[in-house]
Design a protein around this motif. Structure first.
Motif, mmCIF file in Angstrom:
data_model
loop_
_atom_site.group_PDB
_atom_site.id
_atom_site.type_symbol
_atom_site.label_atom_id
_atom_site.label_comp_id
_atom_site.label_asym_id
_atom_site.label_seq_id
_atom_site.Cartn_x
_atom_site.Cartn_y
_atom_site.Cartn_z
ATOM 1 N N MET A 150 -66.440 -15.355 30.493
ATOM 2 C CA MET A 150 -66.476 -16.697 31.070
ATOM 3 C C MET A 150 -67.311 -16.735 32.357
ATOM 4 N N ALA A 151 -67.378 -15.611 33.069
ATOM 5 C CA ALA A 151 -68.291 -15.550 34.215
ATOM 6 C C ALA A 151 -69.733 -15.614 33.703
ATOM 7 N N LEU A 152 -69.994 -14.884 32.617
ATOM 8 C CA LEU A 152 -71.328 -14.925 32.005
ATOM 9 C C LEU A 152 -71.638 -16.334 31.488
ATOM 10 N N VAL A 153 -70.652 -16.987 30.890
ATOM 11 C CA VAL A 153 -70.830 -18.371 30.429
ATOM 12 C C VAL A 153 -71.209 -19.269 31.596
ATOM 13 N N ALA A 154 -70.478 -19.125 32.711
ATOM 14 C CA ALA A 154 -70.744 -19.996 33.868
ATOM 15 C C ALA A 154 -72.181 -19.823 34.341
ATOM 16 N N GLU A 155 -72.629 -18.569 34.404
ATOM 17 C CA GLU A 155 -74.013 -18.334 34.871
ATOM 18 C C GLU A 155 -75.030 -18.814 33.832
ATOM 19 N N SER A 156 -74.742 -18.590 32.548
ATOM 20 C CA SER A 156 -75.702 -18.989 31.503
ATOM 21 C C SER A 156 -75.768 -20.510 31.340
ATOM 22 N N LEU A 157 -74.674 -21.167 31.637
ATOM 23 C CA LEU A 157 -74.681 -22.636 31.611
ATOM 24 C C LEU A 157 -75.471 -23.209 32.783
ATOM 25 N N GLY A 158 -75.733 -22.376 33.773
ATOM 26 C CA GLY A 158 -76.443 -22.853 34.964
ATOM 27 C C GLY A 158 -75.505 -23.348 36.044
ATOM 28 N N MET A 159 -74.230 -22.937 35.986
ATOM 29 C CA MET A 159 -73.243 -23.454 36.937
ATOM 30 C C MET A 159 -72.981 -22.519 38.114
ATOM 31 N N THR A 160 -73.736 -21.406 38.218
ATOM 32 C CA THR A 160 -73.585 -20.505 39.370
ATOM 33 C C THR A 160 -74.967 -20.259 39.978
ATOM 34 N N LEU A 161 -74.971 -19.677 41.145
ATOM 35 C CA LEU A 161 -76.238 -19.150 41.655
ATOM 36 C C LEU A 161 -76.622 -17.946 40.798
ATOM 37 N N PRO A 162 -77.915 -17.647 40.698
ATOM 38 C CA PRO A 162 -78.334 -16.491 39.886
ATOM 39 C C PRO A 162 -77.676 -15.205 40.381
ATOM 40 N N GLY A 163 -77.173 -14.424 39.444
ATOM 41 C CA GLY A 163 -76.602 -13.119 39.787
ATOM 42 C C GLY A 163 -75.134 -13.144 40.127
#
Ligand code: FES
Length: 562
Positions: free
Chosen positions: A203-216
């Motif tokens: 789900m952390a990977l999902v959040a980043e892949s959805l564009g909902m986090t800063l990169p990394g």
């Protein structure tokens, strides 16, 4: 376009209550200079003593606050329900929708211009995303990060995955109490969530892949200094988002969901992520079905060599470049113009990321497997769909035809599998029912039925298992999950009897009960009425409104109202 701050409606009107609200800020020793006209940035915190995976978010929140002050905003931390996978019974999943309602309502009801969402343990990031999507004010996720890798007698261990393997050694007498006590202190040795590609990491990977986090943001360990650094940067960025957006509905589009599914498949991620993505998409009216997962899985190679299917852990994934490297390798398969919370399209955001030589994340030219790890199965046993994670299954069992052994409940299942006199043949199919959203109730993670002792003593390590339950993302085995409709609402799983022939053919995506349609209809018609597990309170609301697994298990009244 610069957005008007919604907090001005609370603090800057000519009505009495604006004066009164400002006076409560002064009561905290906050001067006008510290707060006036500044974007109010909520920090939605799931830190809790009852959720050890998220307990360190108290410190992460301090880093976010630093970033908010530094960016010219005014941080306001607030608690929401926190769902700890280890403590909650019958399942944290029973409360995911409740937590999402808490998140949505607290964001909407308070004077917030943007919100930073702090989550980690399995259900917390899904519920934060669901609530924030419905509230639809600018939001940014800061995942809590995984634990450090476990170490035990010179070996590296992953929580859940290796915990279960060692517990099976204990059940079969190969490890004793003393060994287990040492293991208990070695497998989980720092703050953070489970450090295999289980549900929390997925789900952390999902959040980043959805564009909902800063990169990394997805992968740095919870105790790595870079976790707090990215939290600080997220706080600063949230201040900009308060006036410039984007909002969740601008980021969480169909292309973004397709990107997240591609990343999930490439990571061999948790089957639970399927349910959560369906629910998040449902909050914004983005069309998404199980068929989308099947289609994207068929063209997404498995790249990440991570447990439970592979060898490495999240710490290794982070040092290998984390989600950014995975997404960069996947770029030819992604919707590169999908907008992210940085305000940039995904491709531009990844342009500055440098990859380096490493063993953990393979390239598209050298995948671990040509397709993703999750397949959707249908047939007369699961008309609306079921899932199997083939990357964690045994190849020789993917086509199986065998006599069923049916367990009506988790208690019956545990009693029998632990009884050495309970004989099971290697080609039999173990079935657990009454473990879905209604049956559990709450859709518990009972689907990885423990291997019967009688098989373990013969050295058999896997057998086909089927259920209407979920399984932990840290689990493995030839396990068919999320059978829909579930037994408790009259799905065909309810009519299987011991010794009925059940067939699984993953290559044909088929799961069937080998009975005539007449017999199936007769048995379905004679199912007894069920007594609901709850007749009052939240449980009763849950049973009235929860949808089935293939729809994401959200409440019908929380879905996007077109
Ligand atoms: Fe919290 Fe595994 S128990 S992530």
């Amino acid at each position: 376009m610069v957005r008007k701050l919604r907090s001005l409606d609370w603090f800057d009107s000519r009505e009495y209550y604006s004066f009164a609200r400002r006076s409560t800020l002064r009561a905290q020793g906050l001067t006008r200079a510290a707060t006036e006209g500044k974007p109010v940035i909520g920090i939605c915190n799931t830190a809790s003593d009852l959720n050890p995976c998220n307990r360190h978010l108290t410190q992460v929140s301090e880093a976010v606050k630093r970033g908010v002050w530094g960016g010219g905003g005014f941080p306001c931390e607030f608690p929401v329900i926190s769902l700890g996978e280890m403590f909650l019974k019958p399942s944290a999943m029973l409360y995911r929708n409740l937590m999402s309602m808490d998140v949505e309502e607290m964001i909407r009801a308070n004077p917030l211009d943007a919100v930073v969402l702090l989550g980690g343990c399995d259900k917390t990031i899904p519920a934060l995303l669901m609530g924030a999507a419905s509230a639809n004010i600018p939001a940014i996720v800061v995942p809590g990060g995984p634990m450090l890798s476990g170490t035990f007698r010179g070996k590296t261990l992953g929580s859940g995955t290796d915990g279960r393997k060692h517990f099976d050694l204990y059940r079969s007498g190969k490890l004793d109490e003393e060994d287990m006590q040492e293991l208990e202190c070695s497998i989980a040795r720092s703050p953070g969530h489970c450090m295999v590609m289980g549900t929390a990491s997925s789900m952390a990977l999902v959040a980043e892949s959805l564009g909902m986090t800063l990169p990394g943001a997805a992968a740095w360990p919870a105790v790595d200094a870079r976790r707090n650094a990215i939290a600080e940067q997220s706080g600063t960025h949230a201040v900009r988002m308060a006036t410039h957006g984007p909002t969740p509905s601008e980021v969480l589009t169909r292309p973004a969901f397709e990107n997240a599914i591609t990343a999930l498949m490439a990571a061999g991620a948790s089957t639970n992520a399927v349910v959560h993505l369906l629910a998040i998409a449902g909050r914004l009216g983005v069309p998404l079905t199980l068929d989308d997962f099947e289609f994207i899985s068929s063209k997404s190679p498995l790249l990440a060599d991570l447990k439970p299917h592979g060898q490495y852990l999240m710490e290794d994934f982070a040092y290998a470049g984390g989600a950014e490297t995975l997404l960069k390798y996947l770029l030819p398969l992604l919707n590169t113009d999908a907008l992210t919370i940085t305000g940039q399209p995904l491709a531009k955001q990844l342009a500055t990321h440098n990859t380096h030589e490493q063993q953990v994340i393979r390239s598209l030219n050298d995948p671990l497997s040509p397709d993703g790890g999750i397949k959707v199965l249908r047939g007369n046993l699961s008309p609306n769909g079921a899932l199997i994670k083939t990357s964690a299954a045994s190849e020789h069992l993917l086509v199986t035809r065998g006599r069923a052994i049916v367990f009506e409940s988790k208690d019956e299942m545990l009693e029998k599998v632990n009884d050495e006199s309970f004989q099971v043949a290697e080609d039999q199919v173990l079935i657990l029912r009454n473990a879905g959203p209604h049956g559990g109730p709450g859709f518990p993670e009972w689907g990885q039925i423990p291997m019967p002792k009688s098989l373990m003593v013969r050295g058999v390590t896997d057998v086909v298992r089927m259920s209407d339950a979920r399984m932990s993302g840290t689990s493995y085995g030839t396990v068919v999950l999320h059978i829909s409709p579930e037994a408790a609402v009259g799905g065909p799983l309810a009519i299987v009897q011991n010794d009925d022939i059940v067939s699984l053919n993953v290559h044909e995506r088929a799961i069937n009960l080998e009975l005539s349609q007449d017999t199936i209809s007769q048995r379905l018609a004679s199912l007894p009425p069920r007594t609901p597990a709850y007749t009052r309170g939240y449980g009763s609301l849950f049973l009235k409104h929860v949808e089935q697994a293939h729809l994401g298990c959200d409440f019908d009244f929380l879905k996007h109202n077109r």
